[in-house]
Design a protein around this motif. Sequence first.
Motif, mmCIF file in Angstrom:
data_model
loop_
_atom_site.group_PDB
_atom_site.id
_atom_site.type_symbol
_atom_site.label_atom_id
_atom_site.label_comp_id
_atom_site.label_asym_id
_atom_site.label_seq_id
_atom_site.Cartn_x
_atom_site.Cartn_y
_atom_site.Cartn_z
ATOM 1 N N MET A 112 7.006 31.820 -61.043
ATOM 2 C CA MET A 112 7.203 32.039 -59.632
ATOM 3 C C MET A 112 6.769 30.789 -58.867
ATOM 4 S SD MET A 112 5.238 34.622 -57.143
ATOM 5 C CE MET A 112 6.175 36.031 -56.758
ATOM 6 N N ALA A 113 7.591 30.363 -57.956
ATOM 7 C CA ALA A 113 7.286 29.179 -57.164
ATOM 8 C C ALA A 113 6.170 29.482 -56.172
ATOM 9 C CB ALA A 113 8.524 28.715 -56.413
ATOM 10 N N LYS A 114 5.320 28.509 -55.982
ATOM 11 C CA LYS A 114 4.234 28.642 -55.007
ATOM 12 C C LYS A 114 4.626 27.878 -53.758
ATOM 13 C CE LYS A 114 1.338 30.862 -57.666
ATOM 14 N NZ LYS A 114 0.782 32.148 -57.389
ATOM 15 N N ASN A 115 4.534 28.538 -52.637
ATOM 16 C CA ASN A 115 4.941 27.958 -51.363
ATOM 17 C C ASN A 115 3.737 27.533 -50.547
ATOM 18 O OD1 ASN A 115 7.737 28.512 -51.808
ATOM 19 N ND2 ASN A 115 7.304 30.654 -51.367
ATOM 20 N N ILE A 116 4.032 27.028 -49.358
ATOM 21 C CA ILE A 116 2.995 26.618 -48.416
ATOM 22 C C ILE A 116 3.105 27.485 -47.172
ATOM 23 C CG2 ILE A 116 2.112 24.741 -46.989
ATOM 24 C CD1 ILE A 116 3.316 22.804 -49.052
ATOM 25 N N ALA A 117 1.966 28.039 -46.741
ATOM 26 C CA ALA A 117 1.907 28.840 -45.523
ATOM 27 C C ALA A 117 1.134 28.068 -44.461
ATOM 28 C CB ALA A 117 1.223 30.176 -45.794
ATOM 29 N N VAL A 118 1.473 28.336 -43.215
ATOM 30 C CA VAL A 118 0.756 27.743 -42.083
ATOM 31 C C VAL A 118 0.399 28.865 -41.119
ATOM 32 C CG1 VAL A 118 0.776 25.985 -40.286
ATOM 33 C CG2 VAL A 118 2.158 25.637 -42.338
ATOM 34 N N ILE A 119 -0.896 28.964 -40.784
ATOM 35 C CA ILE A 119 -1.386 29.996 -39.874
ATOM 36 C C ILE A 119 -1.985 29.311 -38.653
ATOM 37 C CG2 ILE A 119 -2.951 31.950 -39.560
ATOM 38 C CD1 ILE A 119 -3.148 32.127 -42.622
ATOM 39 N N GLY A 120 -1.670 29.841 -37.487
ATOM 40 C CA GLY A 120 -2.264 29.300 -36.266
ATOM 41 C C GLY A 120 -1.549 29.833 -35.042
ATOM 42 N N ASP A 121 -1.966 29.351 -33.894
ATOM 43 C CA ASP A 121 -1.278 29.765 -32.677
ATOM 44 C C ASP A 121 0.156 29.261 -32.726
ATOM 45 O OD1 ASP A 121 -1.190 27.148 -30.722
ATOM 46 O OD2 ASP A 121 -2.953 27.162 -32.034
ATOM 47 N N SER A 122 1.072 30.002 -32.151
ATOM 48 C CA SER A 122 2.501 29.706 -32.287
ATOM 49 C C SER A 122 2.873 28.317 -31.811
ATOM 50 C CB SER A 122 3.349 30.771 -31.594
ATOM 51 O OG SER A 122 2.891 31.017 -30.293
ATOM 52 N N GLU A 123 2.245 27.821 -30.769
ATOM 53 C CA GLU A 123 2.562 26.492 -30.255
ATOM 54 C C GLU A 123 2.200 25.395 -31.266
ATOM 55 O OE1 GLU A 123 4.164 23.821 -27.599
ATOM 56 O OE2 GLU A 123 4.219 25.992 -27.508
ATOM 57 N N GLU A 136 -8.259 38.433 -32.722
ATOM 58 C CA GLU A 136 -8.797 39.584 -33.441
ATOM 59 C C GLU A 136 -7.977 39.909 -34.688
ATOM 60 O OE1 GLU A 136 -9.631 42.990 -31.014
ATOM 61 O OE2 GLU A 136 -10.546 41.757 -29.457
ATOM 62 N N ASN A 137 -6.708 39.545 -34.706
ATOM 63 C CA ASN A 137 -5.840 39.811 -35.838
ATOM 64 C C ASN A 137 -5.933 38.717 -36.915
ATOM 65 O OD1 ASN A 137 -3.825 41.337 -37.206
ATOM 66 N ND2 ASN A 137 -2.285 39.875 -36.503
ATOM 67 N N ALA A 138 -6.551 37.597 -36.605
ATOM 68 C CA ALA A 138 -6.594 36.452 -37.522
ATOM 69 C C ALA A 138 -7.191 36.790 -38.894
ATOM 70 C CB ALA A 138 -7.333 35.286 -36.875
ATOM 71 N N PRO A 139 -8.338 37.457 -38.988
ATOM 72 C CA PRO A 139 -8.888 37.761 -40.310
ATOM 73 C C PRO A 139 -7.953 38.619 -41.167
ATOM 74 C CG PRO A 139 -10.581 38.019 -38.645
ATOM 75 C CD PRO A 139 -9.275 37.837 -37.922
ATOM 76 N N HIS A 140 -7.342 39.626 -40.558
ATOM 77 C CA HIS A 140 -6.419 40.495 -41.293
ATOM 78 C C HIS A 140 -5.209 39.701 -41.797
ATOM 79 C CE1 HIS A 140 -3.944 43.878 -42.432
ATOM 80 N NE2 HIS A 140 -3.002 43.436 -41.620
ATOM 81 N N LEU A 141 -4.634 38.883 -40.937
ATOM 82 C CA LEU A 141 -3.481 38.075 -41.318
ATOM 83 C C LEU A 141 -3.843 37.110 -42.435
ATOM 84 C CD1 LEU A 141 -0.549 37.165 -40.862
ATOM 85 C CD2 LEU A 141 -1.418 35.609 -39.089
ATOM 86 N N PHE A 142 -4.989 36.460 -42.329
ATOM 87 C CA PHE A 142 -5.414 35.528 -43.376
ATOM 88 C C PHE A 142 -5.558 36.236 -44.720
ATOM 89 C CE2 PHE A 142 -8.665 33.500 -45.941
ATOM 90 C CZ PHE A 142 -8.139 32.228 -46.062
ATOM 91 N N ARG A 143 -6.241 37.380 -44.745
ATOM 92 C CA ARG A 143 -6.416 38.138 -45.998
ATOM 93 C C ARG A 143 -5.074 38.522 -46.605
ATOM 94 N NH1 ARG A 143 -10.366 40.837 -43.187
ATOM 95 N NH2 ARG A 143 -8.954 42.567 -42.839
ATOM 96 N N LYS A 144 -4.168 38.982 -45.773
ATOM 97 C CA LYS A 144 -2.845 39.404 -46.243
ATOM 98 C C LYS A 144 -2.119 38.241 -46.935
ATOM 99 C CE LYS A 144 1.566 40.977 -44.421
ATOM 100 N NZ LYS A 144 2.327 41.276 -43.217
ATOM 101 N N GLY A 203 -12.173 28.694 -38.040
ATOM 102 C CA GLY A 203 -13.480 29.219 -37.651
ATOM 103 C C GLY A 203 -13.497 30.734 -37.509
ATOM 104 N N LEU A 204 -12.384 31.307 -37.103
ATOM 105 C CA LEU A 204 -12.310 32.751 -36.886
ATOM 106 C C LEU A 204 -12.272 33.546 -38.187
ATOM 107 C CD1 LEU A 204 -9.698 32.848 -33.982
ATOM 108 C CD2 LEU A 204 -12.165 33.225 -33.796
ATOM 109 N N VAL A 205 -11.871 32.917 -39.281
ATOM 110 C CA VAL A 205 -11.728 33.634 -40.550
ATOM 111 C C VAL A 205 -12.776 33.189 -41.574
ATOM 112 C CG1 VAL A 205 -9.269 34.063 -40.181
ATOM 113 C CG2 VAL A 205 -9.969 32.052 -41.467
ATOM 114 N N GLU A 206 -13.907 32.701 -41.099
ATOM 115 C CA GLU A 206 -14.927 32.159 -41.998
ATOM 116 C C GLU A 206 -15.355 33.156 -43.072
ATOM 117 O OE1 GLU A 206 -19.298 30.043 -41.922
ATOM 118 O OE2 GLU A 206 -18.374 30.620 -40.049
ATOM 119 N N LYS A 207 -15.621 34.382 -42.683
ATOM 120 C CA LYS A 207 -16.061 35.402 -43.646
ATOM 121 C C LYS A 207 -15.001 35.613 -44.732
ATOM 122 C CE LYS A 207 -17.314 40.279 -43.837
ATOM 123 N NZ LYS A 207 -17.423 41.516 -43.059
#
Length: 107
Positions: free
Chosen positions: A1-12, A31-39, A57-61
């Motif tokens: 399976m190919a491994k891709n690259i994801a980018v998380i952040g504010d839309s702009e 507030e949704n950042a930790p959930h999105l990161f885990r997913k 910084g928001l998803v440190e845990k």
Amino acid sequence: MAKNIAVIGDSESIKGFAAIGMDIYPCDDNENAPHLFRKIADGDNYAVIFITEEMFGLVEKERKRYEERLIPAVIPIPGVKGNTGIGIKRLSSFVEKAVGSDIIFND
């Protein structure tokens, strides 16, 4: 399976990454950042996750669960609000661990 690259952040900050084939995950709700990161990190699709420094910084845990794993590599990038220095500090820390001294910023 190919491994891709994801980018998380504010839309702009991340919308341009889609043009070069990366999967983008806009998150304008802190507030949704930790959930999105885990997913994204728990899935088997991504070898690298770029995340804006603000989100980093928001998803440190959640990030700490993945620090000892090789995949996914979680890499902070500056957002449109500017560079906070987190990425440079982490790079310096990794180099110091590997080499035994800070050869990047050693004046």
